[in-house]
Enzyme design. Structure first.
Site, PDB file in Angstrom:
ATOM      1  N   CYS A   2       0.833  -1.198   0.000  1.00 48.47           N
ATOM      2  CA  CYS A   2       0.000   0.000   0.000  1.00 48.47           C
ATOM      3  C   CYS A   2       0.867   1.247   0.000  1.00 48.47           C
ATOM      4  CB  CYS A   2      -0.947   0.082   1.185  1.00 48.47           C
ATOM      5  SG  CYS A   2      -2.116  -1.251   1.272  1.00 48.47           S
ATOM      6  N   ARG A  28       3.474   0.070  -5.011  1.00 45.93           N
ATOM      7  CA  ARG A  28       3.303  -0.531  -3.686  1.00 45.93           C
ATOM      8  C   ARG A  28       1.974  -1.276  -3.561  1.00 45.93           C
ATOM      9  NH1 ARG A  28       7.003   1.815  -0.208  1.00 45.93           N
ATOM     10  NH2 ARG A  28       5.833   0.850   1.482  1.00 45.93           N
ATOM     11  N   TRP A  71      -2.985  -2.536  -1.699  1.00 43.96           N
ATOM     12  CA  TRP A  71      -2.710  -3.951  -1.965  1.00 43.96           C
ATOM     13  C   TRP A  71      -3.579  -4.686  -0.950  1.00 43.96           C
ATOM     14  CZ3 TRP A  71      -0.989  -8.559   0.237  1.00 43.96           C
ATOM     15  CH2 TRP A  71      -0.580  -9.552  -0.670  1.00 43.96           C
ATOM     16  N   GLY A  98      -0.672  -1.813   6.359  1.00 41.14           N
ATOM     17  CA  GLY A  98      -0.321  -2.792   7.380  1.00 41.14           C
ATOM     18  C   GLY A  98      -1.500  -3.700   7.677  1.00 41.14           C
ATOM     19  N   GLU A 470      16.467 -17.168 -10.341  1.00 46.53           N
ATOM     20  CA  GLU A 470      16.110 -15.779 -10.664  1.00 46.53           C
ATOM     21  C   GLU A 470      15.458 -15.676 -12.047  1.00 46.53           C
ATOM     22  OE1 GLU A 470      15.608 -11.605 -10.584  1.00 46.53           O
ATOM     23  OE2 GLU A 470      15.610 -13.227  -9.103  1.00 46.53           O
ATOM     24  N   LYS A 474      11.700 -14.151 -12.828  1.00 50.05           N
ATOM     25  CA  LYS A 474      11.421 -13.051 -13.762  1.00 50.05           C
ATOM     26  C   LYS A 474      10.322 -13.459 -14.752  1.00 50.05           C
ATOM     27  CE  LYS A 474      12.703 -10.310 -11.950  1.00 50.05           C
ATOM     28  NZ  LYS A 474      13.350 -10.383 -10.683  1.00 50.05           N
ATOM     29  N   GLU A 477       6.805 -14.014 -12.705  1.00 48.47           N
ATOM     30  CA  GLU A 477       6.119 -12.884 -12.058  1.00 48.47           C
ATOM     31  C   GLU A 477       5.607 -11.856 -13.064  1.00 48.47           C
ATOM     32  OE1 GLU A 477       8.329 -10.478  -9.295  1.00 48.47           O
ATOM     33  OE2 GLU A 477      10.219 -10.899 -10.290  1.00 48.47           O
ATOM     34  N   LYS A 587       5.854  -3.722  -5.013  1.00 47.11           N
ATOM     35  CA  LYS A 587       7.309  -3.551  -5.054  1.00 47.11           C
ATOM     36  C   LYS A 587       7.975  -3.773  -3.702  1.00 47.11           C
ATOM     37  CE  LYS A 587      11.198  -2.327  -7.077  1.00 47.11           C
ATOM     38  NZ  LYS A 587      11.821  -3.224  -8.049  1.00 47.11           N
TER      39      LYS A 587
END
Ligand code: AGP
Length: 592
Positions: A2, A28, A71, A98, A470, A474, A477, A587
């Site tokens: 958020c 976010r 979020w 939160g 990794e 990538k 996601e 993020k």
């Protein structure tokens, strides 16, 4: 998760100021967004589900406003659950980042007292709780600050809350765990979840510490200890980043921009990070035990550190994912060093792991991109990544920056610092060539051939194993293809059962001691009809597609990262997905 932003000041175009800031914070969380401004004796709110995109505000002129990009944690993605949430009198608008773990216990007595709840969120409970606290607080200049601290002390969990009170014309906020930064400018004062949203107005900021509260009005900001109510002097610092660095600068999206910034970032590190690398090497040298901790892509960098320090400096490193560390940490002792890796510096699992390590006497070295972030502030040694603002949810340049600093540190530890610097320079040159000499287009053609596949595997051995993890991250996601990375040697222990005719498999095959074994694994995949995409300095008749990448010894891991970033990018575009804001992600992961 958020994004929170608030403004109070002379500028009556607050709604637009808040909307621009929310666009900067949207990485976010982008399930919904909302803005409230003060208008007369009530707040007026506009909220919508989905991404902001080209939306415009439809709110009156005002000098005070508060916004949120969400979020979802509690309650589905609806306008009712979007923030801000109001109290019964529409005097207060509240936003939150939160999880209030005791929200049910708080809500029941409020409902019995007649408060009406319009949403399924934990957040709305705070708005009504604050309404009660305000009613119970005697009038006076500190009424809102006092009521906010009273309400905040009743919340359990990791939270940042911010409220707009139209009657006092003030903003108030308090935080514990979730990040909050204040902005000081000529025309007004601001609060935000991170300072990328403040840079348009100022670079003079104050980081709010845990258990602190704050009240903002047009001409001042006051900071308090939220538990004692005692006022504390705000510490103002000037941050490095410029607002322009957070813009697209002509690129179609941030993923492309940040992939293309990697050569410059690596050159900057080669040219200016030797001192940081030597400092980190000295801490590693002094430590009896070394732990590397990170989550997601930062976790893969931690695993890469294990291979780099073992192979270049003969130093053992114990690796743990941040979220698993608390279950492993009993053997951390007073002569331990924890290397905590995080782009945002706000990943709660990494912060809590570092806190647990410190409680057991370990020293904390943090590799962080966002200077001033929570992890940065708690570290004994904070090493900046120097990657500049990273706005795409996918970590790209921050990952190769971590690898470069770890590689230089390993070489400094081995007494060959110059060799480390030279390797990072070579990696920068190779990535620049890869981005400009036609290989990027070749990777796009591979994506065109594969983008209808629903599964993809990546194999690598030794130092290429973390890179396989990794590469798979990538791809999955951003394209939502179910991609898995494996240690090449694990194939025959079960994974190969997933291979069927046409299954694509990315093979990381540098010309090092892993080459023969990884190629025999690749041939076993091919034998079951798998389609091989070789990332290797040389072609091989078994490869259906070949992405040539230079062999740079210990720096090979760095140059093997961009091919998977680019493949993921084109797979996402071809499947119609937003490369910067993939579904269900954010993020910076500030909740558990
Ligand atoms: C990587 O592309 C993802 N965004 C995610 O895995 C990320 O690496 C992870 O959440 C850790 O974030 P941090 O580096 O900010 O701590």
């Amino acid at each position: 998760m958020c994004g929170i932003f608030g403004y109070v000041g002379r500028d009556q175009g607050t709604a637009d100021i808040v909307l621009r800031a929310l666009k900067k914070l949207e990485y976010r969380g982008y399930d919904s967004w909302g803005i409230a401004v003060g208008h007369g004796d009530q707040v007026v709110v506009q909220k919508q589900t989905g991404k902001i995109g080209e939306a415009a505000v439809d709110l009156p002129a005002s000098g005070i406003g508060l916004g949120h990009t969400r979020w979802a944690t509690h309650g589905g993605v609806t306008t009712y659950n979007a923030h801000p949430h109001l109290d019964c009198s529409r005097r207060l608008a509240l936003v939150h980042n939160g999880i209030v773990s005791n929200y049910r216990e708080l809500r029941e007595p409020l409902a019995r007292a007649g408060h009406r709840f319009l949403s399924e969120t934990d957040t709305e409970v705070i708005a009504h709780l604050l309404e009660e606290c305000l009613a119970a607080t005697p009038a006076g200049p500190d009424r809102l600050a006092t009521a906010t601290m009273t309400a905040f002390r009743r919340l359990q969990g990791l939270n940042a809350i911010a409220v707009l009170d139209v009657h006092t014309g003030q903003l108030a906020a308090a935080k514990s765990g979730s990040p909050l930064v204040l902005g000081w400018s000529e025309h007004g004062h601001m609060l935000a979840s991170d300072y990328s949203a403040l840079l348009e107005h100022t670079r003079r900021v104050t980081f709010v510490e845990d258990r602190q509260a704050v009240v903002l009005c047009g001409d001042t900001i006051r900071l308090f200890d939220a538990d004692s109510g005692r006022e504390v002097a705000p510490r103002i610092i000037e941050v490095e980043w410029e607002a322009a660095a957070t813009e697209l600068s002509g690129y179609p999206d941030f993923m492309t921009k940040e992939i293309h910034e990697q050569p410059a970032v690596l050159r900057r590190i080669a040219g200016g990070w030797e001192g940081h690398a030597r400092q980190l090497a000295a801490l590693i040298h002094e430590a009896r035990d070394v732990f590397a901790v990170g989550c997601g892509t930062a976790g893969h960098a931690a695993l890469a550190a294990q291979y780099l320090l073992a192979r270049v400096a003969g130093r053992r490193v114990t690796v743990a994912s941040g979220s698993e560390f608390p279950y492993l940490g009993d053997f951390v002792g007073d002569r331990a060093l924890m290397i905590a890796l995080s782009q945002s510096g706000e990943t709660i699992d990494v912060i809590e792991a570092a806190r647990a390590g410190r409680e057991r006497g370990a020293r904390i070295a943090a590799l962080v991109n966002v200077e001033g972030s929570s992890l940065w502030r708690m570290a004994d040694l904070a090493v900046p990544l120097g990657a500049g603002p990273e706005r795409c949810v996918l970590a790209t340049k921050s990952f190769t920056a971590k690898l470069a600093i770890l590689l230089m540190t390993a070489h400094a530890l081995a007494g060959r610092a110059d060799a480390g610097v030279a390797l990072v320079r070579d990696a920068a040159d190779e990535i620049e060539r890869l981005l400009t000499d036609g290989r990027r287009d070749a990777i796009r053609q591979i994506a065109e051939a594969l983008h209808r596949r629903e599964h993809l595997f990546v194999i690598g051995r030794g130092p290429s194993y973390p890179m396989a993890l990794e590469a798979a991250l990538k791809v999955k996601e951003v394209s939502y293809i179910h991609a898995e990375g494996f240690a090449g040697g694990d194939l025959k222990h079960g994974v190969i059962a997933l291979i069927e005719p046409g299954t694509p498999c990315l093979v990381l095959a540098p010309r090092d001691e892993t080459y023969d074994d990884i190629m025999s694994g690749a041939l076993q995949v091919k034998a079951r009809g798998g389609v091989l995409i070789g990332v290797s300095p040389e072609p091989h008749e078994a490869f259906d597609y070949h992405i040539p990448v230079a062999d740079l010894g210990p720096a090979t891991a760095i140059v093997n990262a961009p091919p998977a970033q680019i493949l993921g990018y084109y797979l996402a575009l071809l499947r119609g997905h937003d490369p910067d804001k993939p579904r269900n992600l954010a993020k910076s992961v500030t909740v558990k």
